[in-house]
Design a protein around this motif. Structure first.
Motif, PDB file in Angstrom:
ATOM      1  N   ASP A 220       2.792  -6.931 -14.668  1.00  0.00           N
ATOM      2  CA  ASP A 220       3.099  -5.902 -13.679  1.00  0.00           C
ATOM      3  C   ASP A 220       4.219  -6.302 -12.733  1.00  0.00           C
ATOM      4  OD1 ASP A 220       1.474  -7.106 -11.188  1.00  0.00           O
ATOM      5  OD2 ASP A 220       0.190  -7.198 -12.951  1.00  0.00           O
ATOM      6  N   LEU A 221       4.262  -7.578 -12.311  1.00  0.00           N
ATOM      7  CA  LEU A 221       5.337  -7.982 -11.400  1.00  0.00           C
ATOM      8  C   LEU A 221       6.697  -7.822 -12.069  1.00  0.00           C
ATOM      9  CD1 LEU A 221       3.898 -11.173  -9.662  1.00  0.00           C
ATOM     10  CD2 LEU A 221       3.990  -8.824  -8.796  1.00  0.00           C
ATOM     11  N   ALA A 222       6.770  -8.149 -13.352  1.00  0.00           N
ATOM     12  CA  ALA A 222       8.044  -8.050 -14.069  1.00  0.00           C
ATOM     13  C   ALA A 222       8.524  -6.610 -14.142  1.00  0.00           C
ATOM     14  CB  ALA A 222       7.901  -8.640 -15.474  1.00  0.00           C
ATOM     15  N   PHE A 223       7.597  -5.681 -14.428  1.00  0.00           N
ATOM     16  CA  PHE A 223       8.064  -4.299 -14.562  1.00  0.00           C
ATOM     17  C   PHE A 223       8.065  -3.528 -13.248  1.00  0.00           C
ATOM     18  CE2 PHE A 223       3.529  -3.488 -16.109  1.00  0.00           C
ATOM     19  CZ  PHE A 223       3.129  -2.609 -15.103  1.00  0.00           C
ATOM     20  N   LEU A 224       7.501  -4.117 -12.184  1.00  0.00           N
ATOM     21  CA  LEU A 224       7.541  -3.448 -10.887  1.00  0.00           C
ATOM     22  C   LEU A 224       8.743  -3.878 -10.046  1.00  0.00           C
ATOM     23  CD1 LEU A 224       3.784  -3.579  -9.779  1.00  0.00           C
ATOM     24  CD2 LEU A 224       5.049  -1.580 -10.577  1.00  0.00           C
ATOM     25  N   ARG A 225       9.041  -5.166 -10.047  1.00  0.00           N
ATOM     26  CA  ARG A 225      10.050  -5.637  -9.098  1.00  0.00           C
ATOM     27  C   ARG A 225      11.468  -5.206  -9.467  1.00  0.00           C
ATOM     28  NH1 ARG A 225      13.015 -10.177  -9.822  1.00  0.00           N
ATOM     29  NH2 ARG A 225      12.741 -11.357 -11.749  1.00  0.00           N
TER      30      ARG A 225
ATOM     31  N   MET B  86       3.639 -16.593   0.166  1.00  0.00           N
ATOM     32  CA  MET B  86       4.824 -15.739   0.188  1.00  0.00           C
ATOM     33  C   MET B  86       4.514 -14.272   0.478  1.00  0.00           C
ATOM     34  SD  MET B  86       7.520 -17.570  -0.133  1.00  0.00           S
ATOM     35  CE  MET B  86       8.777 -16.360  -0.580  1.00  0.00           C
ATOM     36  N   ARG B  87       3.351 -13.799   0.065  1.00  0.00           N
ATOM     37  CA  ARG B  87       2.877 -12.446   0.343  1.00  0.00           C
ATOM     38  C   ARG B  87       3.655 -11.352  -0.377  1.00  0.00           C
ATOM     39  NH1 ARG B  87       1.446 -12.444   6.864  1.00  0.00           N
ATOM     40  NH2 ARG B  87      -0.627 -13.369   6.647  1.00  0.00           N
ATOM     41  N   PHE B  88       4.963 -11.337  -0.235  1.00  0.00           N
ATOM     42  CA  PHE B  88       5.786 -10.282  -0.827  1.00  0.00           C
ATOM     43  C   PHE B  88       6.544 -10.813  -2.042  1.00  0.00           C
ATOM     44  CE2 PHE B  88       5.001  -8.658   3.345  1.00  0.00           C
ATOM     45  CZ  PHE B  88       5.049  -7.269   3.235  1.00  0.00           C
ATOM     46  N   VAL B  89       6.449 -10.087  -3.137  1.00  0.00           N
ATOM     47  CA  VAL B  89       7.284 -10.364  -4.302  1.00  0.00           C
ATOM     48  C   VAL B  89       8.594  -9.591  -4.187  1.00  0.00           C
ATOM     49  CG1 VAL B  89       7.406 -10.248  -6.831  1.00  0.00           C
ATOM     50  CG2 VAL B  89       5.224 -10.773  -5.702  1.00  0.00           C
ATOM     51  N   LYS B  90       8.509  -8.413  -3.591  1.00  0.00           N
ATOM     52  CA  LYS B  90       9.711  -7.624  -3.316  1.00  0.00           C
ATOM     53  C   LYS B  90       9.486  -6.856  -2.028  1.00  0.00           C
ATOM     54  CE  LYS B  90      12.860  -4.208  -5.216  1.00  0.00           C
ATOM     55  NZ  LYS B  90      13.166  -3.284  -6.317  1.00  0.00           N
ATOM     56  N   PRO B  91      10.280  -7.088  -0.997  1.00  0.00           N
ATOM     57  CA  PRO B  91      11.392  -8.038  -0.953  1.00  0.00           C
ATOM     58  C   PRO B  91      10.907  -9.472  -0.707  1.00  0.00           C
ATOM     59  CG  PRO B  91      11.191  -6.929   1.164  1.00  0.00           C
ATOM     60  CD  PRO B  91      10.166  -6.302   0.269  1.00  0.00           C
TER      61      PRO B  91
END
Length: 594
Positions: free
Chosen positions: A404-409, A501-506
């Motif tokens: 999910d992170l790969a296709f969301l960010r 880190m909490r946020f992957v994007k941003p």
């Protein structure tokens, strides 16, 4: 009715007829009059097996007669048989040479929880997600090199509600393919089967919608038939198999058939954890992430009447039962229809509502086009509560939320957060809800990490430093999400700086800048594929900075994850505390030696 054998500790029930069935060849030697007794004993064995291993119970109990009838009449595996949804397939596995391995179900190295092509030639198609069977079966018919092979798909537990199934029905009718579709109508998905289709199928005499509609579409239709009456069932299958072209058999079954607790509570007995052999109760743990979400969504709805909750047949799994009780008119279970769920949310947002879509990571994949076109590109105000992100455990690769992170960010306008604890999950859900625009909060299955309090409030794109290294040449551990309890151990073992880190994007670029000149290298930790995930985001940022700081990404390996417990899955893919401590030590030594 079956006895409550789940109270019998570690004792296989007496099943003299079933004991003789080592495969379908033994089944086909039985006389038809013996089959009801086999059905009774097969249910006994299924109850015992699931009580020992955990797993899906209700659906399998409901298709015992159907499974016996199909393998008795068909020449499987030469004849192709697909089960959809795959959690109906436990009796199928028990009759096709795998009964001795049933106590390994869902365990590392044991039987898969769903049909799996690599496991047996009788598993014609891997079915972990719903509504794929008719498309796959039609493909097999069109490509088959055996003109004598018969093709059958069983579609049930709400799987007919998805649009993909109707696309396949339409194409099968157009092709006039010689295949049999069996609609296992038990009024249930995982939760109660809702919607117009459930009403449409609820025609006990076959005088109304189903017979007319399927016939008009181009299918030979029979039904409804009692799916627990072997004589009627076998007669209907035998008749239809003699006819050419596409055929549809509509049967009625009872989910949990034969075991009174499961019949009375098909939702609760859809799947079970292991049963305590003495007390016959499911082992309970602390609050899960789903329960944290369930409490948050109720609290938020109480203060904001814009909130509308949407889920694709996952009220129970997503933790929405309390919301369903308190705010029934604001909850929309759209059945197994992930694409519709997302565009429904988009429409609501256009009218000023604030939709919260509760969806599993692996099911969000099915609505990706709608997420892009209907939500993100229109910058609509929607919150995605993404459950089962990362390793799920016993349900294996089809349910692992590794991508999910790969296709969301990569999507514009979308905020992506990864909480590390129960408190942070609630705080991030609130932050995402009040954020203007699309936002996603992803969290895993299972018990929420509760030991760490919320040290600092959630701010857009800001992480927090939890431990600062005091030695030179130290590493900075950048944790993304729910492996923080393990990241703490890794950081302490190496005297490293630890950042949530909490946020992957941003990304928190300001914080990364601060860490650059103070550390020998960065280590990212995430319950996600190393390819395209949070570690990739940090790597891309380092390249942009033309930095010489080295990076080690710890996440899922580039391979499908086998089933087993969540801890076993994390260890397998290198994310257990032991493996991460060792890997970081080895890498740090290499850096110091250069």
């Amino acid at each position: 009715m079956l006895p409550n054998i789940l109270h019998i500790p570690k004792q296989m029930p007496i099943t003299p007829l079933f004991d003789k069935i080592e495969g379908v060849h033994d089944l086909r030697r039985l006389k038809p009059a013996q089959l009801p007794q086999l059905a009774y004993e097969l249910r006994l064995a299924l109850l015992y097996s699931v009580g020992q291993t955990g797993g899906h119970l209700g659906a399998g109990l409901g298709v015992v007669e159907l499974t016996i009838a199909l393998h008795y009449l068909l020449n499987t595996p030469t004849d192709r048989l697909i089960w959809d949804v795959g959690h109906q397939a436990y009796p199928h596995k028990m009759l096709t040479g795998r009964k001795q391995a049933m106590l390994s179900m869902r365990q590392a190295g044991g039987l898969a929880p769903f049909p799996k092509r690599e496991e047996s030639p009788f598993d014609a198609f891997g079915v972990g997600h719903a509504s794929t069977s008719i498309s796959a079966l039609l493909g097999m018919v069109l490509a088959s090199k055996n003109p004598l092979a018969r093709h059958v798909a069983v579609i049930g537990d709400g799987a007919l509600t998805a649009g993909m199934a109707f696309e396949a029905l339409n194409h099968m009718a157009h092709c006039q393919a010689n295949a049999l579709i069996i609609v296992n109508d038990n009024d249930m998905a995982i939760d109660e089967n809702l919607g117009g289709l459930a009403t449409f199928l609820d025609d006990q005499h076959g005088h109304g919608g189903p017979s007319q509609w399927f016939t008009a579409l181009g299918f030979t239709y029979r039904g409804p038939v009692d799916g627990h009456n072997l004589t009627q069932l076998m007669a209907a299958i035998t008749e239809l198999q003699k006819l050419p072209g596409p055929k549809l058999l509509h049967i009625h079954t009872l989910k949990g058939k034969g075991y009174e607790p499961a019949e009375n509570d098909p939702v609760g007995y859809h799947a079970l954890a292991k049963i305590d052999p003495i007390e016959a109760v499911v082992t309970k743990h602390g609050a899960t992430y789903a329960q944290v979400f369930g409490q948050w969504v109720c609290d938020q709805a109480d203060t904001d009447d814009r909130l509308m909750a949407i889920t694709p047949a996952m009220i129970g799994g997503s933790g929405l039962e309390p919301f369903a009780q308190q705010y029934a008119t604001r909850l929309f279970d759209v059945a197994i229809a992930e694409q519709h769920a997302l565009t429904l949310a988009a429409g609501m947002a256009c009218e000023g509502a604030k939709p919260v879509v509760a969806i599993y990571s692996t099911f969000l994949q099915r609505g990706y086009d709608q997420l892009i076109h209907d939500i993100v590109l229109q910058d609509l105000d929607i919150l995605l509560a993404i459950d089962r992100a990362g390793v799920v455990g016993e349900d294996g690769a089809t349910h692992t939320g590794a991508y999910d992170l790969a296709f969301l960010r990569c999507l514009p306008n979308l905020l992506v957060m990864a909480p590390s604890s129960a408190a942070e999950t609630s705080a991030m859900l609130s932050f995402g809800f009040h954020h203007q625009g699309p936002a996603a909060v992803r969290y895993p299955r299972g018990e929420a990490f509760a030991e760490l309090p919320l040290v600092t409030p959630i701010e857009l794109g800001k992480g927090q430093v939890l431990q600062t290294a005091i030695k030179p040449d130290a590493l900075a551990i950048l944790n993304f999400g729910a492996l923080l309890d393990k990241a703490i151990v890794v950081a302490e073992a190496h005297g490293a700086t630890l950042v949530d880190m909490r946020f992957v994007k941003p990304l928190d670029e300001a914080l990364l800048h601060q860490l650059l000149n103070q550390h020998l290298g960065f280590v990212t930790i995430e319950d996600h594929s190393c390819i395209g995930g949070a570690g990739s985001a940090v790597s891309e940022w380092l390249v942009q900075q033309k930095s010489k700081v080295r990076l080690l990404c710890l996440g899922h390996e580039d391979a499908a994850l086998p089933h087993g417990s969540r801890d076993q899955g994390l260890h397998h893919t290198g994310l257990s505390t032991t493996k991460m401590v060792a890997r970081v030590a080895e890498w740090q030594a290499q850096l110091l030696a250069e």
